[in-house]
Scaffold this motif. Structure first.
Motif, PDB file in Angstrom:
ATOM      1  N   UNK A  70       0.845  -1.196   0.000  1.00  0.00           N
ATOM      2  CA  UNK A  70       0.000   0.000   0.000  1.00  0.00           C
ATOM      3  C   UNK A  70       0.876   1.240   0.000  1.00  0.00           C
ATOM      4  N   UNK A  71       0.581   2.167  -0.903  1.00  0.00           N
ATOM      5  CA  UNK A  71       1.354   3.400  -1.013  1.00  0.00           C
ATOM      6  C   UNK A  71       1.022   4.303   0.166  1.00  0.00           C
ATOM      7  N   UNK A  72       2.068   4.760   0.859  1.00  0.00           N
ATOM      8  CA  UNK A  72       1.893   5.693   1.961  1.00  0.00           C
ATOM      9  C   UNK A  72       2.087   7.131   1.507  1.00  0.00           C
ATOM     10  N   UNK A  73       3.157   7.362   0.745  1.00  0.00           N
ATOM     11  CA  UNK A  73       3.464   8.710   0.269  1.00  0.00           C
ATOM     12  C   UNK A  73       4.520   8.614  -0.819  1.00  0.00           C
ATOM     13  N   UNK A  74       4.681   9.678  -1.620  1.00  0.00           N
ATOM     14  CA  UNK A  74       5.756   9.671  -2.613  1.00  0.00           C
ATOM     15  C   UNK A  74       7.115   9.656  -1.931  1.00  0.00           C
ATOM     16  N   UNK A  75       8.088   9.023  -2.575  1.00  0.00           N
ATOM     17  CA  UNK A  75       9.445   8.967  -2.029  1.00  0.00           C
ATOM     18  C   UNK A  75      10.137  10.303  -2.254  1.00  0.00           C
ATOM     19  N   UNK A  76      11.070  10.685  -1.373  1.00  0.00           N
ATOM     20  CA  UNK A  76      11.808  11.934  -1.571  1.00  0.00           C
ATOM     21  C   UNK A  76      12.578  11.917  -2.890  1.00  0.00           C
ATOM     22  N   UNK A  77      12.693  13.092  -3.508  1.00  0.00           N
ATOM     23  CA  UNK A  77      13.422  13.197  -4.770  1.00  0.00           C
ATOM     24  C   UNK A  77      14.894  12.933  -4.528  1.00  0.00           C
ATOM     25  N   UNK A  92       8.716   8.208 -16.208  1.00  0.00           N
ATOM     26  CA  UNK A  92       7.779   8.138 -17.327  1.00  0.00           C
ATOM     27  C   UNK A  92       6.886   6.923 -17.221  1.00  0.00           C
ATOM     28  N   UNK A  93       7.358   5.873 -16.550  1.00  0.00           N
ATOM     29  CA  UNK A  93       6.574   4.649 -16.413  1.00  0.00           C
ATOM     30  C   UNK A  93       6.350   4.254 -14.947  1.00  0.00           C
ATOM     31  N   UNK A  94       7.320   4.499 -14.101  1.00  0.00           N
ATOM     32  CA  UNK A  94       7.221   4.083 -12.710  1.00  0.00           C
ATOM     33  C   UNK A  94       7.654   5.225 -11.800  1.00  0.00           C
ATOM     34  N   UNK A  95       7.192   5.162 -10.540  1.00  0.00           N
ATOM     35  CA  UNK A  95       7.549   6.179  -9.565  1.00  0.00           C
ATOM     36  C   UNK A  95       7.991   5.518  -8.266  1.00  0.00           C
ATOM     37  N   UNK A  96       8.930   6.185  -7.609  1.00  0.00           N
ATOM     38  CA  UNK A  96       9.381   5.708  -6.306  1.00  0.00           C
ATOM     39  C   UNK A  96       8.409   6.196  -5.239  1.00  0.00           C
ATOM     40  N   UNK A  97       7.967   5.271  -4.397  1.00  0.00           N
ATOM     41  CA  UNK A  97       7.018   5.595  -3.337  1.00  0.00           C
ATOM     42  C   UNK A  97       7.456   4.895  -2.054  1.00  0.00           C
ATOM     43  N   UNK A  98       6.969   5.436  -0.932  1.00  0.00           N
ATOM     44  CA  UNK A  98       7.123   4.764   0.349  1.00  0.00           C
ATOM     45  C   UNK A  98       5.874   3.932   0.561  1.00  0.00           C
ATOM     46  N   UNK A  99       6.046   2.637   0.736  1.00  0.00           N
ATOM     47  CA  UNK A  99       4.903   1.728   0.826  1.00  0.00           C
ATOM     48  C   UNK A  99       5.048   0.817   2.034  1.00  0.00           C
ATOM     49  N   UNK A 100       3.927   0.209   2.395  1.00  0.00           N
ATOM     50  CA  UNK A 100       3.914  -0.754   3.490  1.00  0.00           C
ATOM     51  C   UNK A 100       3.386  -2.080   2.960  1.00  0.00           C
ATOM     52  N   UNK A 101       4.022  -3.188   3.359  1.00  0.00           N
ATOM     53  CA  UNK A 101       3.595  -4.518   2.948  1.00  0.00           C
ATOM     54  C   UNK A 101       3.818  -5.503   4.092  1.00  0.00           C
ATOM     55  N   UNK A 102       3.301  -6.680   3.922  1.00  0.00           N
ATOM     56  CA  UNK A 102       3.423  -7.718   4.940  1.00  0.00           C
ATOM     57  C   UNK A 102       4.439  -8.752   4.487  1.00  0.00           C
ATOM     58  N   UNK A 103       5.422  -9.029   5.333  1.00  0.00           N
ATOM     59  CA  UNK A 103       6.456 -10.017   5.023  1.00  0.00           C
ATOM     60  C   UNK A 103       5.904 -11.423   5.179  1.00  0.00           C
ATOM     61  N   UNK A 104       6.578 -12.425   4.634  1.00  0.00           N
ATOM     62  CA  UNK A 104       6.097 -13.818   4.772  1.00  0.00           C
ATOM     63  C   UNK A 104       5.923 -14.268   6.220  1.00  0.00           C
ATOM     64  N   UNK A 105       6.689 -13.667   7.150  1.00  0.00           N
ATOM     65  CA  UNK A 105       6.534 -14.073   8.549  1.00  0.00           C
ATOM     66  C   UNK A 105       5.400 -13.340   9.256  1.00  0.00           C
ATOM     67  N   UNK A 112      11.053   2.076   0.602  1.00  0.00           N
ATOM     68  CA  UNK A 112      10.922   2.758  -0.682  1.00  0.00           C
ATOM     69  C   UNK A 112      10.993   1.735  -1.801  1.00  0.00           C
ATOM     70  N   UNK A 113       9.962   1.699  -2.614  1.00  0.00           N
ATOM     71  CA  UNK A 113       9.887   0.788  -3.749  1.00  0.00           C
ATOM     72  C   UNK A 113       9.362   1.573  -4.944  1.00  0.00           C
ATOM     73  N   UNK A 114       9.336   0.935  -6.102  1.00  0.00           N
ATOM     74  CA  UNK A 114       8.789   1.579  -7.297  1.00  0.00           C
ATOM     75  C   UNK A 114       7.437   0.973  -7.627  1.00  0.00           C
ATOM     76  N   UNK A 115       6.551   1.836  -8.086  1.00  0.00           N
ATOM     77  CA  UNK A 115       5.210   1.402  -8.483  1.00  0.00           C
ATOM     78  C   UNK A 115       4.871   2.048  -9.811  1.00  0.00           C
ATOM     79  N   UNK A 116       3.960   1.462 -10.540  1.00  0.00           N
ATOM     80  CA  UNK A 116       3.545   2.053 -11.816  1.00  0.00           C
ATOM     81  C   UNK A 116       2.873   3.395 -11.564  1.00  0.00           C
ATOM     82  N   UNK A 117       2.897   4.251 -12.551  1.00  0.00           N
ATOM     83  CA  UNK A 117       2.331   5.590 -12.385  1.00  0.00           C
ATOM     84  C   UNK A 117       0.858   5.531 -11.992  1.00  0.00           C
ATOM     85  N   UNK A 118       0.153   4.503 -12.472  1.00  0.00           N
ATOM     86  CA  UNK A 118      -1.269   4.395 -12.140  1.00  0.00           C
ATOM     87  C   UNK A 118      -1.541   3.917 -10.734  1.00  0.00           C
TER      88      UNK A 118
END
Length: 202
Positions: A70-77, A92-105, A112-118
């Motif tokens: 889940x996207x929390x906020x845009x990543x710092x430039x 042009x295709x992807x953006x760096x964002x700060x996101x939260x996810x659940x690990x296998x454990x 900070x990960x990349x996500x598609x612009x949409x």
């Protein structure tokens, strides 16, 4: 076909030179190699690459897990002109964002990960691949992609092998042609001074 015709034509021809027969044999061998050995080499290389890539794809699929981030906020430039340029090209295709996810454990991770612009707006969710420790990793190699890469390898080896055979054939033909010209020059040097004189050859 021309090589076979040339061999047949020069079998008992009294004007046959050694270089003529060698040229015909070289052409025949090159034709056989191009029609048989080159495709076999391409198929072998493609099959080997396919097996290796499929093993890599299976290993990646077993070691990587897909989860929802889940996207929390845009990543710092990024800082610096080079980083800014790379970031601008990627955005042009992807953006760096700060996101939260659940690990296998089962623990919650943030990074900070990349996500598609949409899917880069805060609150959006997008698929994210992680390793067994919950660290973001690229998506595993798809089997169709591995098959396409293996096909490219096979075609490349086939083309390079065919080009190599043709280069060797041309070099051998050139060498034989130079030897024939050298023999003609020596023969002409021995009879040329007496050419056209009365009694020549008597």
């Amino acid at each position: 076909m021309r090589a076979v015709t040339g061999l047949w034509r020069w079998r008992h021809n009294p004007l046959r030179r050694t270089t003529d027969l060698v040229e015909a044999w070289v052409a025949l061998v090159a034709a056989v190699v191009l029609c048989v050995a080159v495709p076999v080499a391409g198929w072998a290389a493609g099959s080997s690459a396919h097996q290796s890539l499929q093993r890599a794809a299976r290993a990646q699929q077993q070691g990587r897990l897909e989860t929802a981030a889940q996207v929390l906020r845009p990543a710092p430039a990024p800082h610096g002109a080079a980083e800014a340029s790379d970031q601008a090209a990627e955005q042009r295709f992807r953006r760096a964002v700060v996101a939260r996810w659940t690990a296998p454990d089962g623990t919650s991770r943030t990074g900070t990960v990349t996500a598609s612009r949409g899917s880069a707006t805060p609150g959006d969710t997008f698929p994210l691949w992680t390793d067994r420790d919950g660290r973001p990793v690229p998506a595993p190699l798809a089997r169709d992609t591995a098959r396409a890469h293996a096909l490219v390898v096979g075609l490349t080896v086939t083309l390079l092998a065919g080009l190599g055979v043709e280069v060797v054939r041309r070099l051998v033909m050139r060498r034989l042609r130079f030897r024939r010209y050298a023999r003609l020059d020596r023969a002409w040097a021995s009879v040329g001074p007496d050419w056209g004189r009365t009694g020549t050859g008597s």
